[in-house]
Design a protein around this motif. Structure first.
Motif, PDB file in Angstrom:
ATOM      1  N   GLU A 143       0.839  -1.188   0.000  1.00  0.00           N
ATOM      2  CA  GLU A 143       0.000   0.000   0.000  1.00  0.00           C
ATOM      3  C   GLU A 143       0.883   1.249   0.000  1.00  0.00           C
ATOM      4  O   GLU A 143       1.867   1.337   0.732  1.00  0.00           O
ATOM      5  N   GLY A 144       0.564   2.180  -0.843  1.00  0.00           N
ATOM      6  CA  GLY A 144       1.325   3.423  -0.915  1.00  0.00           C
ATOM      7  C   GLY A 144       2.473   3.366  -1.907  1.00  0.00           C
ATOM      8  O   GLY A 144       3.149   4.350  -2.127  1.00  0.00           O
ATOM      9  N   THR A 145       2.730   2.209  -2.488  1.00  0.00           N
ATOM     10  CA  THR A 145       3.798   2.096  -3.481  1.00  0.00           C
ATOM     11  C   THR A 145       3.174   1.811  -4.836  1.00  0.00           C
ATOM     12  O   THR A 145       2.054   1.315  -4.936  1.00  0.00           O
ATOM     13  N   THR A 146       3.894   2.146  -5.854  1.00  0.00           N
ATOM     14  CA  THR A 146       3.428   1.857  -7.205  1.00  0.00           C
ATOM     15  C   THR A 146       4.483   1.022  -7.904  1.00  0.00           C
ATOM     16  O   THR A 146       5.664   1.101  -7.579  1.00  0.00           O
ATOM     17  N   ARG A 147       4.038   0.254  -8.840  1.00  0.00           N
ATOM     18  CA  ARG A 147       4.985  -0.547  -9.600  1.00  0.00           C
ATOM     19  C   ARG A 147       5.602   0.323 -10.681  1.00  0.00           C
ATOM     20  O   ARG A 147       4.934   1.166 -11.271  1.00  0.00           O
ATOM     21  N   ARG A 148       6.858   0.093 -10.928  1.00  0.00           N
ATOM     22  CA  ARG A 148       7.546   0.833 -11.983  1.00  0.00           C
ATOM     23  C   ARG A 148       7.422   0.075 -13.288  1.00  0.00           C
ATOM     24  O   ARG A 148       7.516  -1.145 -13.313  1.00  0.00           O
TER      25      ARG A 148
END
Length: 101
Positions: A4-9
């Protein structure tokens, strides 16, 4: 699953920037000057030796050198570092000039 709070690159985000071919080449270390001078000697003394073994032998010989024996290579490395620093400053100045235009 992403935390949660991270995005995939994406792959585009991960790709390395292309290196500028006009950028100055990095300076060599004292060991690299030693290795380039002694690599052929090791090859002739040990015909048919594998590439990795050459590096191992060169490393052993480098570690066996005294401080006095390493001095010429250290001096070459210091000169090459000065060359790199001056070329890097020159490159940065020309790149900044081109950016301003």
């Amino acid at each position: 699953m992403a935390k949660e709070g991270t995005t995939r690159r994406s792959k585009d985000d991960i790709r390395k920037k292309k290196k500028d071919p006009n950028a100055p080449k990095r300076s060599l270390s004292a060991y690299m000057f030693f290795a380039s001078e002694n690599r052929e000697t090791v090859r002739t003394e040990n015909p048919g030796i594998a590439f990795g073994q050459i590096g191992r032998i060169l490393g052993e010989r480098w570690r066996a050198l005294s401080v006095e024996e390493k001095e010429p290579y250290e001096a070459k490395a210091a000169n090459d570092k000065k060359r790199y620093e001056s070329q890097k400053a020159q490159y940065a100045a020309t790149k900044a000039d081109a950016y301003e235009e």
